[in-house]
Motif scaffolding. Structure first.
Motif, PDB file in Angstrom:
ATOM      1  N   LEU A  75       8.235   6.743   9.048  1.00  0.00           N
ATOM      2  CA  LEU A  75       8.495   5.310   9.141  1.00  0.00           C
ATOM      3  C   LEU A  75       7.514   4.657  10.117  1.00  0.00           C
ATOM      4  O   LEU A  75       7.013   3.558   9.871  1.00  0.00           O
ATOM      5  CB  LEU A  75       9.943   5.054   9.570  1.00  0.00           C
ATOM      6  CG  LEU A  75      10.359   3.584   9.705  1.00  0.00           C
ATOM      7  CD1 LEU A  75      10.163   2.837   8.386  1.00  0.00           C
ATOM      8  CD2 LEU A  75      11.802   3.491  10.168  1.00  0.00           C
ATOM      9  N   HIS A  76       7.232   5.344  11.208  1.00  0.00           N
ATOM     10  CA  HIS A  76       6.239   4.839  12.176  1.00  0.00           C
ATOM     11  C   HIS A  76       4.876   4.694  11.497  1.00  0.00           C
ATOM     12  O   HIS A  76       4.206   3.652  11.637  1.00  0.00           O
ATOM     13  CB  HIS A  76       6.151   5.789  13.375  1.00  0.00           C
ATOM     14  CG  HIS A  76       5.214   5.330  14.427  1.00  0.00           C
ATOM     15  ND1 HIS A  76       3.881   5.689  14.430  1.00  0.00           N
ATOM     16  CD2 HIS A  76       5.391   4.528  15.509  1.00  0.00           C
ATOM     17  CE1 HIS A  76       3.286   5.132  15.458  1.00  0.00           C
ATOM     18  NE2 HIS A  76       4.176   4.423  16.131  1.00  0.00           N
ATOM     19  N   LEU A 113       0.565   1.459   8.952  1.00  0.00           N
ATOM     20  CA  LEU A 113      -0.303   1.220   7.795  1.00  0.00           C
ATOM     21  C   LEU A 113      -0.027  -0.154   7.180  1.00  0.00           C
ATOM     22  O   LEU A 113      -0.937  -0.782   6.635  1.00  0.00           O
ATOM     23  CB  LEU A 113      -0.130   2.331   6.766  1.00  0.00           C
ATOM     24  CG  LEU A 113      -0.718   3.678   7.208  1.00  0.00           C
ATOM     25  CD1 LEU A 113      -0.313   4.788   6.262  1.00  0.00           C
ATOM     26  CD2 LEU A 113      -2.237   3.588   7.325  1.00  0.00           C
ATOM     27  N   PHE A 114       1.201  -0.625   7.279  1.00  0.00           N
ATOM     28  CA  PHE A 114       1.512  -1.982   6.842  1.00  0.00           C
ATOM     29  C   PHE A 114       0.735  -2.991   7.692  1.00  0.00           C
ATOM     30  O   PHE A 114       0.167  -3.951   7.169  1.00  0.00           O
ATOM     31  CB  PHE A 114       3.020  -2.249   6.924  1.00  0.00           C
ATOM     32  CG  PHE A 114       3.373  -3.702   6.884  1.00  0.00           C
ATOM     33  CD1 PHE A 114       3.226  -4.439   5.721  1.00  0.00           C
ATOM     34  CD2 PHE A 114       3.836  -4.346   8.028  1.00  0.00           C
ATOM     35  CE1 PHE A 114       3.527  -5.794   5.697  1.00  0.00           C
ATOM     36  CE2 PHE A 114       4.146  -5.694   8.005  1.00  0.00           C
ATOM     37  CZ  PHE A 114       3.986  -6.429   6.836  1.00  0.00           C
ATOM     38  N   LEU A 115       0.716  -2.784   8.988  1.00  0.00           N
ATOM     39  CA  LEU A 115      -0.035  -3.689   9.870  1.00  0.00           C
ATOM     40  C   LEU A 115      -1.529  -3.651   9.544  1.00  0.00           C
ATOM     41  O   LEU A 115      -2.199  -4.693   9.527  1.00  0.00           O
ATOM     42  CB  LEU A 115       0.225  -3.349  11.332  1.00  0.00           C
ATOM     43  CG  LEU A 115       1.671  -3.566  11.802  1.00  0.00           C
ATOM     44  CD1 LEU A 115       1.854  -3.052  13.221  1.00  0.00           C
ATOM     45  CD2 LEU A 115       2.080  -5.014  11.677  1.00  0.00           C
ATOM     46  N   ASN A 116      -2.039  -2.460   9.262  1.00  0.00           N
ATOM     47  CA  ASN A 116      -3.446  -2.342   8.852  1.00  0.00           C
ATOM     48  C   ASN A 116      -3.696  -3.086   7.537  1.00  0.00           C
ATOM     49  O   ASN A 116      -4.729  -3.738   7.367  1.00  0.00           O
ATOM     50  CB  ASN A 116      -3.853  -0.878   8.699  1.00  0.00           C
ATOM     51  CG  ASN A 116      -3.889  -0.142  10.007  1.00  0.00           C
ATOM     52  OD1 ASN A 116      -3.898  -0.739  11.081  1.00  0.00           O
ATOM     53  ND2 ASN A 116      -3.903   1.174   9.933  1.00  0.00           N
ATOM     54  N   GLU A 138       0.589   2.813   0.184  1.00  0.00           N
ATOM     55  CA  GLU A 138       1.382   3.361  -0.925  1.00  0.00           C
ATOM     56  C   GLU A 138       1.652   4.849  -0.735  1.00  0.00           C
ATOM     57  O   GLU A 138       2.759   5.321  -1.024  1.00  0.00           O
ATOM     58  CB  GLU A 138       0.680   3.099  -2.252  1.00  0.00           C
ATOM     59  CG  GLU A 138       0.747   1.649  -2.682  1.00  0.00           C
ATOM     60  CD  GLU A 138      -0.006   1.365  -3.974  1.00  0.00           C
ATOM     61  OE1 GLU A 138      -0.630   2.310  -4.524  1.00  0.00           O
ATOM     62  OE2 GLU A 138       0.022   0.214  -4.426  1.00  0.00           O
ATOM     63  N   ALA A 139       0.674   5.589  -0.271  1.00  0.00           N
ATOM     64  CA  ALA A 139       0.869   7.024  -0.021  1.00  0.00           C
ATOM     65  C   ALA A 139       1.898   7.238   1.085  1.00  0.00           C
ATOM     66  O   ALA A 139       2.750   8.129   0.994  1.00  0.00           O
ATOM     67  CB  ALA A 139      -0.459   7.683   0.353  1.00  0.00           C
ATOM     68  N   SER A 140       1.824   6.402   2.110  1.00  0.00           N
ATOM     69  CA  SER A 140       2.785   6.510   3.209  1.00  0.00           C
ATOM     70  C   SER A 140       4.196   6.174   2.745  1.00  0.00           C
ATOM     71  O   SER A 140       5.166   6.832   3.120  1.00  0.00           O
ATOM     72  CB  SER A 140       2.362   5.581   4.347  1.00  0.00           C
ATOM     73  OG  SER A 140       3.289   5.644   5.401  1.00  0.00           O
ATOM     74  N   GLU A 141       4.296   5.139   1.923  1.00  0.00           N
ATOM     75  CA  GLU A 141       5.612   4.766   1.391  1.00  0.00           C
ATOM     76  C   GLU A 141       6.194   5.890   0.549  1.00  0.00           C
ATOM     77  O   GLU A 141       7.380   6.202   0.643  1.00  0.00           O
ATOM     78  CB  GLU A 141       5.513   3.497   0.550  1.00  0.00           C
ATOM     79  CG  GLU A 141       6.847   3.074  -0.032  1.00  0.00           C
ATOM     80  CD  GLU A 141       6.754   1.853  -0.919  1.00  0.00           C
ATOM     81  OE1 GLU A 141       7.798   1.215  -1.124  1.00  0.00           O
ATOM     82  OE2 GLU A 141       5.657   1.527  -1.402  1.00  0.00           O
ATOM     83  N   SER A 142       5.369   6.501  -0.265  1.00  0.00           N
ATOM     84  CA  SER A 142       5.820   7.609  -1.102  1.00  0.00           C
ATOM     85  C   SER A 142       6.297   8.788  -0.258  1.00  0.00           C
ATOM     86  O   SER A 142       7.331   9.398  -0.536  1.00  0.00           O
ATOM     87  CB  SER A 142       4.686   8.047  -2.030  1.00  0.00           C
ATOM     88  OG  SER A 142       5.083   9.129  -2.822  1.00  0.00           O
ATOM     89  N   ALA A 143       5.552   9.099   0.790  1.00  0.00           N
ATOM     90  CA  ALA A 143       5.935  10.197   1.683  1.00  0.00           C
ATOM     91  C   ALA A 143       7.254   9.895   2.388  1.00  0.00           C
ATOM     92  O   ALA A 143       8.128  10.763   2.507  1.00  0.00           O
ATOM     93  CB  ALA A 143       4.835  10.461   2.705  1.00  0.00           C
ATOM     94  N   LEU A 144       7.413   8.667   2.843  1.00  0.00           N
ATOM     95  CA  LEU A 144       8.653   8.268   3.510  1.00  0.00           C
ATOM     96  C   LEU A 144       9.817   8.293   2.530  1.00  0.00           C
ATOM     97  O   LEU A 144      10.897   8.803   2.841  1.00  0.00           O
ATOM     98  CB  LEU A 144       8.499   6.879   4.122  1.00  0.00           C
ATOM     99  CG  LEU A 144       9.754   6.272   4.766  1.00  0.00           C
ATOM    100  CD1 LEU A 144      10.281   7.163   5.877  1.00  0.00           C
ATOM    101  CD2 LEU A 144       9.438   4.876   5.294  1.00  0.00           C
ATOM    102  N   HIS A 145       9.597   7.775   1.336  1.00  0.00           N
ATOM    103  CA  HIS A 145      10.656   7.742   0.326  1.00  0.00           C
ATOM    104  C   HIS A 145      11.144   9.152   0.005  1.00  0.00           C
ATOM    105  O   HIS A 145      12.336   9.356  -0.244  1.00  0.00           O
ATOM    106  CB  HIS A 145      10.159   7.040  -0.934  1.00  0.00           C
ATOM    107  CG  HIS A 145      11.203   6.844  -1.971  1.00  0.00           C
ATOM    108  ND1 HIS A 145      12.354   6.137  -1.736  1.00  0.00           N
ATOM    109  CD2 HIS A 145      11.290   7.284  -3.246  1.00  0.00           C
ATOM    110  CE1 HIS A 145      13.104   6.131  -2.819  1.00  0.00           C
ATOM    111  NE2 HIS A 145      12.479   6.822  -3.744  1.00  0.00           N
TER     112      HIS A 145
END
Length: 175
Positions: free
Chosen positions: A62-63, A68-71, A102-109
């Protein structure tokens, strides 16, 4: 009198055998209860370790997702400013930021479903939704409400931290 001694001997023999059987049965029951308690404690320990591992990994993912959202919003802002100033807009930065997000979101999901506490899981999902909505706002609007995103993400972080602390403190969680 001699007949009674004979019968007392036989009665003592049977009572001794009965006492031995009863003692063996009680010992067996006690051992079975202890084994069941040990198995339950081992299962609880495995469950707590599983939950703790996923809580910590979810916290980190989540961090990463928030960063990555801020980036991503920075890349959108730079591209928008370049477009407004009539400069060429290289899509590489925005594309790379979008792919990383998107990759980060997928990993978090992939980790959220393993959170055993319903409240914590819901708060993490709300944080993900807030970031998703803000991502859409970043692309379509001039303003992104970072306060809403920060509030949702901070609530999720707080819930994750509380659950980790409760596991370390040995407090029972939801079953």
């Amino acid at each position: 009198m001699e007949g009674w001694n004979f019968w007392w001997g036989i009665a003592a023999f049977f009572l001794g055998g009965l006492a031995t059987q009863l003692n063996g049965w009680l010992a067996y029951k006690r051992q079975r209860t202890e084994r069941a308690e040990d198995a339950a404690e081992a299962a609880k320990q495995r469950r707590d370790e599983f939950e703790l591992q996923h809580l910590i990994e979810t916290n980190q993912k989540l961090h990463d997702y928030r960063e990555l959202f801020l980036n991503f919003t920075t890349a959108v802002r730079r591209e928008r400013e370049a477009h407004e100033q009539g400069r060429p807009t290289p899509d590489d930065d925005l594309t790379a930021a979008n792919e990383a997000l998107e990759a980060s979101e997928s990993a978090l999901h992939g980790h959220v479903g393993f959170i055993l506490d319903d409240t914590v899981r819901d708060l993490v999902r709300q944080a993900m939704t807030a970031i998703d909505l803000a991502m859409a706002d970043a692309l379509t609007a001039d303003e992104v409400n970072f306060g809403t995103v920060g509030s949702a993400v901070n609530e999720a972080f707080d819930a994750l931290s509380r659950r980790v602390r409760s596991l370390y403190a040995g407090q029972p969680g939801p079953r």
